[in-house]
Design a protein around this motif. Structure first.
Motif, PDB file in Angstrom:
ATOM      1  N   PRO A  15      46.793  -0.428 -17.879  1.00 12.22           N
ATOM      2  CA  PRO A  15      45.789  -1.173 -18.655  1.00 12.22           C
ATOM      3  C   PRO A  15      46.402  -2.199 -19.600  1.00 12.22           C
ATOM      4  CG  PRO A  15      46.018   1.080 -19.479  1.00 12.22           C
ATOM      5  CD  PRO A  15      46.777   1.020 -18.187  1.00 12.22           C
ATOM      6  N   GLU A  16      47.619  -1.934 -20.087  1.00 15.25           N
ATOM      7  CA  GLU A  16      48.248  -2.860 -21.018  1.00 15.25           C
ATOM      8  C   GLU A  16      48.716  -4.147 -20.333  1.00 15.25           C
ATOM      9  OE1 GLU A  16      51.117  -0.048 -19.263  1.00 15.25           O
ATOM     10  OE2 GLU A  16      49.278   0.195 -20.416  1.00 15.25           O
ATOM     11  N   ALA A  17      48.769  -4.149 -19.007  1.00 11.01           N
ATOM     12  CA  ALA A  17      49.170  -5.345 -18.257  1.00 11.01           C
ATOM     13  C   ALA A  17      47.974  -6.230 -17.918  1.00 11.01           C
ATOM     14  CB  ALA A  17      49.895  -4.943 -16.974  1.00 11.01           C
ATOM     15  N   ILE A  18      46.791  -5.834 -18.379  1.00  7.79           N
ATOM     16  CA  ILE A  18      45.567  -6.582 -18.091  1.00  7.79           C
ATOM     17  C   ILE A  18      44.956  -7.048 -19.406  1.00  7.79           C
ATOM     18  CG2 ILE A  18      43.328  -6.551 -16.939  1.00  7.79           C
ATOM     19  CD1 ILE A  18      44.329  -4.081 -15.371  1.00  7.79           C
ATOM     20  N   GLN A  19      44.791  -8.337 -19.556  1.00  3.41           N
ATOM     21  CA  GLN A  19      44.213  -8.911 -20.764  1.00  3.41           C
ATOM     22  C   GLN A  19      42.839  -9.495 -20.465  1.00  3.41           C
ATOM     23  OE1 GLN A  19      45.851  -8.540 -23.668  1.00  3.41           O
ATOM     24  NE2 GLN A  19      47.505  -7.515 -22.546  1.00  3.41           N
ATOM     25  N   SER A  20      42.041  -9.697 -21.521  1.00  2.00           N
ATOM     26  CA  SER A  20      40.714 -10.310 -21.380  1.00  2.00           C
ATOM     27  C   SER A  20      40.568 -11.441 -22.399  1.00  2.00           C
ATOM     28  CB  SER A  20      39.609  -9.269 -21.591  1.00  2.00           C
ATOM     29  OG  SER A  20      39.651  -8.273 -20.591  1.00  2.00           O
ATOM     30  N   PRO A  21      41.299 -12.540 -22.190  1.00  2.00           N
ATOM     31  CA  PRO A  21      41.238 -13.651 -23.142  1.00  2.00           C
ATOM     32  C   PRO A  21      39.956 -14.460 -22.994  1.00  2.00           C
ATOM     33  CG  PRO A  21      42.605 -14.254 -21.280  1.00  2.00           C
ATOM     34  CD  PRO A  21      42.197 -12.821 -21.058  1.00  2.00           C
ATOM     35  N   PRO A  22      39.589 -15.220 -24.017  1.00  2.00           N
ATOM     36  CA  PRO A  22      38.426 -16.113 -23.898  1.00  2.00           C
ATOM     37  C   PRO A  22      38.811 -17.327 -23.054  1.00  2.00           C
ATOM     38  CG  PRO A  22      39.491 -16.428 -26.018  1.00  2.00           C
ATOM     39  CD  PRO A  22      40.195 -15.274 -25.369  1.00  2.00           C
ATOM     40  N   PRO A  23      37.835 -18.057 -22.526  1.00  2.00           N
ATOM     41  CA  PRO A  23      38.142 -19.240 -21.711  1.00  2.00           C
ATOM     42  C   PRO A  23      39.011 -20.262 -22.444  1.00  2.00           C
ATOM     43  CG  PRO A  23      35.820 -18.661 -21.516  1.00  2.00           C
ATOM     44  CD  PRO A  23      36.378 -17.796 -22.603  1.00  2.00           C
ATOM     45  N   GLU A  24      38.837 -20.341 -23.766  1.00  2.00           N
ATOM     46  CA  GLU A  24      39.605 -21.318 -24.550  1.00  2.00           C
ATOM     47  C   GLU A  24      41.109 -21.057 -24.474  1.00  2.00           C
ATOM     48  OE1 GLU A  24      35.515 -21.399 -25.537  1.00  2.00           O
ATOM     49  OE2 GLU A  24      36.919 -19.702 -25.586  1.00  2.00           O
ATOM     50  N   HIS A  25      41.490 -19.851 -24.094  1.00  2.27           N
ATOM     51  CA  HIS A  25      42.905 -19.499 -23.984  1.00  2.27           C
ATOM     52  C   HIS A  25      43.619 -20.368 -22.942  1.00  2.27           C
ATOM     53  CE1 HIS A  25      46.498 -16.990 -23.818  1.00  2.27           C
ATOM     54  NE2 HIS A  25      46.338 -16.845 -22.519  1.00  2.27           N
ATOM     55  N   TYR A  26      42.872 -20.884 -21.993  1.00  2.93           N
ATOM     56  CA  TYR A  26      43.472 -21.638 -20.886  1.00  2.93           C
ATOM     57  C   TYR A  26      43.446 -23.145 -21.101  1.00  2.93           C
ATOM     58  CZ  TYR A  26      42.977 -17.052 -18.830  1.00  2.93           C
ATOM     59  OH  TYR A  26      43.052 -15.701 -18.607  1.00  2.93           O
ATOM     60  N   ARG A  27      43.098 -23.584 -22.297  1.00  2.00           N
ATOM     61  CA  ARG A  27      43.091 -25.017 -22.588  1.00  2.00           C
ATOM     62  C   ARG A  27      44.496 -25.593 -22.410  1.00  2.00           C
ATOM     63  NH1 ARG A  27      39.825 -28.579 -24.845  1.00  2.00           N
ATOM     64  NH2 ARG A  27      38.288 -26.944 -25.241  1.00  2.00           N
ATOM     65  N   GLY A  28      44.593 -26.668 -21.654  1.00  2.00           N
ATOM     66  CA  GLY A  28      45.863 -27.337 -21.439  1.00  2.00           C
ATOM     67  C   GLY A  28      46.747 -26.695 -20.379  1.00  2.00           C
ATOM     68  N   LYS A  29      46.301 -25.596 -19.793  1.00  2.00           N
ATOM     69  CA  LYS A  29      47.120 -24.877 -18.807  1.00  2.00           C
ATOM     70  C   LYS A  29      46.744 -25.287 -17.381  1.00  2.00           C
ATOM     71  CE  LYS A  29      48.162 -20.789 -21.621  1.00  2.00           C
ATOM     72  NZ  LYS A  29      47.766 -21.350 -22.897  1.00  2.00           N
ATOM     73  N   ILE A  30      47.756 -25.400 -16.541  1.00  2.00           N
ATOM     74  CA  ILE A  30      47.543 -25.716 -15.132  1.00  2.00           C
ATOM     75  C   ILE A  30      47.189 -24.431 -14.393  1.00  2.00           C
ATOM     76  CG2 ILE A  30      48.622 -26.567 -13.013  1.00  2.00           C
ATOM     77  CD1 ILE A  30      50.439 -28.299 -14.753  1.00  2.00           C
ATOM     78  N   LEU A  31      46.058 -24.447 -13.698  1.00  2.00           N
ATOM     79  CA  LEU A  31      45.578 -23.264 -12.991  1.00  2.00           C
ATOM     80  C   LEU A  31      45.413 -23.581 -11.507  1.00  2.00           C
ATOM     81  CD1 LEU A  31      42.824 -22.054 -15.500  1.00  2.00           C
ATOM     82  CD2 LEU A  31      45.220 -21.340 -15.385  1.00  2.00           C
ATOM     83  N   ALA A  32      46.078 -22.814 -10.659  1.00  2.72           N
ATOM     84  CA  ALA A  32      45.925 -22.943  -9.210  1.00  2.72           C
ATOM     85  C   ALA A  32      44.681 -22.164  -8.798  1.00  2.72           C
ATOM     86  CB  ALA A  32      47.164 -22.404  -8.500  1.00  2.72           C
ATOM     87  N   VAL A  33      43.719 -22.858  -8.202  1.00  4.05           N
ATOM     88  CA  VAL A  33      42.424 -22.262  -7.887  1.00  4.05           C
ATOM     89  C   VAL A  33      42.297 -22.044  -6.382  1.00  4.05           C
ATOM     90  CG1 VAL A  33      39.927 -22.505  -8.076  1.00  4.05           C
ATOM     91  CG2 VAL A  33      41.402 -23.421  -9.880  1.00  4.05           C
ATOM     92  N   ASP A  34      41.997 -20.812  -6.004  1.00  2.00           N
ATOM     93  CA  ASP A  34      41.726 -20.474  -4.611  1.00  2.00           C
ATOM     94  C   ASP A  34      40.321 -20.973  -4.277  1.00  2.00           C
ATOM     95  OD1 ASP A  34      41.274 -19.355  -2.156  1.00  2.00           O
ATOM     96  OD2 ASP A  34      41.804 -17.312  -2.719  1.00  2.00           O
ATOM     97  N   ALA A  35      40.237 -22.132  -3.612  1.00  2.28           N
ATOM     98  CA  ALA A  35      38.941 -22.757  -3.352  1.00  2.28           C
ATOM     99  C   ALA A  35      38.034 -21.877  -2.506  1.00  2.28           C
ATOM    100  CB  ALA A  35      39.146 -24.115  -2.664  1.00  2.28           C
ATOM    101  N   SER A  36      38.603 -21.123  -1.577  1.00 11.73           N
ATOM    102  CA  SER A  36      37.778 -20.311  -0.680  1.00 11.73           C
ATOM    103  C   SER A  36      36.996 -19.248  -1.435  1.00 11.73           C
ATOM    104  CB  SER A  36      38.647 -19.654   0.391  1.00 11.73           C
ATOM    105  OG  SER A  36      39.613 -18.801  -0.193  1.00 11.73           O
ATOM    106  N   ILE A  37      37.562 -18.745  -2.508  1.00  9.57           N
ATOM    107  CA  ILE A  37      36.869 -17.731  -3.305  1.00  9.57           C
ATOM    108  C   ILE A  37      35.637 -18.333  -3.968  1.00  9.57           C
ATOM    109  CG2 ILE A  37      37.036 -16.357  -5.411  1.00  9.57           C
ATOM    110  CD1 ILE A  37      38.247 -15.027  -3.033  1.00  9.57           C
ATOM    111  N   PHE A  38      35.793 -19.512  -4.583  1.00  9.13           N
ATOM    112  CA  PHE A  38      34.647 -20.175  -5.196  1.00  9.13           C
ATOM    113  C   PHE A  38      33.584 -20.464  -4.147  1.00  9.13           C
ATOM    114  CE2 PHE A  38      36.569 -22.227  -9.294  1.00  9.13           C
ATOM    115  CZ  PHE A  38      36.807 -20.954  -9.785  1.00  9.13           C
ATOM    116  N   ILE A  39      34.005 -20.934  -2.990  1.00  8.82           N
ATOM    117  CA  ILE A  39      33.060 -21.260  -1.922  1.00  8.82           C
ATOM    118  C   ILE A  39      32.253 -20.027  -1.532  1.00  8.82           C
ATOM    119  CG2 ILE A  39      32.880 -21.912   0.513  1.00  8.82           C
ATOM    120  CD1 ILE A  39      35.316 -23.768   0.017  1.00  8.82           C
ATOM    121  N   CYS A  40      32.938 -18.902  -1.358  1.00 15.87           N
ATOM    122  CA  CYS A  40      32.248 -17.668  -0.983  1.00 15.87           C
ATOM    123  C   CYS A  40      31.295 -17.201  -2.078  1.00 15.87           C
ATOM    124  CB  CYS A  40      33.267 -16.575  -0.666  1.00 15.87           C
ATOM    125  SG  CYS A  40      34.186 -16.846   0.859  1.00 15.87           S
ATOM    126  N   GLN A  41      31.710 -17.350  -3.338  1.00  9.84           N
ATOM    127  CA  GLN A  41      30.838 -16.962  -4.448  1.00  9.84           C
ATOM    128  C   GLN A  41      29.565 -17.798  -4.453  1.00  9.84           C
ATOM    129  OE1 GLN A  41      33.329 -17.468  -7.873  1.00  9.84           O
ATOM    130  NE2 GLN A  41      34.060 -15.363  -7.843  1.00  9.84           N
TER     131      GLN A  41
END
Length: 355
Positions: A15-41
């Motif tokens: 459990p200590e290896a899993i965090q729940s940050p707010p969306p603002e935590h990712y400001r300025g960060k490069i995120l690789a997005v799996d497009a297929s997951i969004f498409i399926c959602q």
């Protein structure tokens, strides 16, 4: 489809290896997005939406809104699209190799490569870089993170972890009722006291996309056996009689292991990633003019990209300018005239004439 029950196991064991940050935590960060997951959602969770010509636009609208959300929060997404899946996965999923929804989502047929053109065009107009993976998108996402080209990978597929993804981010705007989950692989391996290769074997035993699963071997039992025997080869001779090993497991588990250790990915170190300014006029023309999405909704979504301070200044400047146009100078009503200068009669002696 991911790894069966891996998230549950990690919540219990690390459990200590899993965090729940707010969306603002990712400001300025490069995120690789799996497009297929969004498409399926978008296909499984959103109601079917068609434009006036009968074209299905649910995925296009969903991708637009999700990307606007990420850009509004200051994130720097790079979308990765699926390529050709491995042979063992294609045989398991479908005969023609077409994609389906991932585990936990309603089974729906994914849009083919011909429909991906609209999605990639939209992302290009939004100034977001796009990568076409040769095979599994989550494997290329993992490589981007592992090589330091991205800070984290956004996907619901837990198999990004056995692919070596250092930081996996789930539920980024997927469900408002759920918190974001951020999994940090180094801490997971440390807590489990496993190497990456041992972790891969654990994931294969729990059930992955590339091989059948041993019946009767659940997450807890598989974890305990891995702790004791350390490899699949060490476990197989010790499987209880009531546990059944599928006939093809002996061959496919080794193939699955190789796929996780040596995936077919883009050469990420030579990639040029560039985020450009959103071309709002062209986005509006594409979505509203060509695809017939509601023009006002598209416009309101684009307005979210303007910082509040800038918007306030813009409104104040516009208001002041309008006020200046309406207000007339007082001279417009009462024109100024030069007043006549009257000399007072001299009270002293007349000036002395020059001689």
């Amino acid at each position: 489809m991911g790894i069966a029950r891996l998230a549950d196991l990690l919540r219990d064991e690390t459990p200590e290896a899993i965090q729940s940050p707010p969306p603002e935590h990712y400001r300025g960060k490069i995120l690789a997005v799996d497009a297929s997951i969004f498409i399926c959602q978008f296909q499984s969770a959103m109601p079917a939406i068609s434009n006036r010509h009968g074209d299905k636009i649910s995925v296009l609208q969903g991708l637009f809104n999700r990307t606007i959300y990420m850009l509004e929060k200051g994130m720097k997404p790079v979308y990765v699209f699926d390529g050709i899946p491995p042979e063992c996965k294609r045989a398991k999923v479908s005969k023609d190799g077409s994609g389906h929804a991932r585990r936990g989502l309603r089974a729906v047929q994914g849009p083919g490569p011909e429909r991906h053109g609209d999605l990639k065009k939209l992302l290009s107009l939004l100034g977001v870089p796009v990568i076409q993976a040769p095979s599994e998108a989550e494997a290329t996402c993992a490589a981007l993170v592992e090589k330091g080209r991205a800070w984290g990978a956004v996907t619901e597929d837990m198999d990004a972890l056995p692919f070596g993804c250092t930081r996996l981010i789930r539920n980024l705007k997927a469900d408002k009722k759920k918190d974001i989950e951020e999994y940090y692989l180094p801490d997971i391996l440390k807590k489990l006291q496993m190497t990456q290769k041992e972790f891969i074997d654990l994931c294969i035993l729990m059930g992955c996309d590339y091989t059948s699963k041993i019946k009767g071997l659940g997450k807890k039992k598989a974890f305990k056996m891995m702790q004791k025997y350390r490899t699949i080869e060490g476990i197989l001779p010790n499987i209880n009689p009531e546990d059944r090993i599928p006939p093809d497991f002996q061959f496919h588990y080794q193939e699955a292991r190789k796929l996780f250790l040596e995936p077919d990915v883009v050469e990420v170190t030579s990639l040029t990633l560039e985020w450009k300014k959103v071309d709002e006029d062209k986005v509006l023309q594409f979505l509203s003019g060509e695809k017939h999405l509601n023009r006002e909704k598209v416009r309101r979504a684009l307005q979210k990209l303007h910082p509040p301070e800038t918007s306030r200044k813009r409104k104040a400047k516009s208001k002041a300018s309008a006020s200046a146009e309406k207000q007339k100078k007082i001279t417009n009503f009462f024109p100024a005239r030069k007043s006549a200068v009257h000399e007072k009669p001299s009270t002293g002696s007349s000036p002395t004439s020059s001689r």
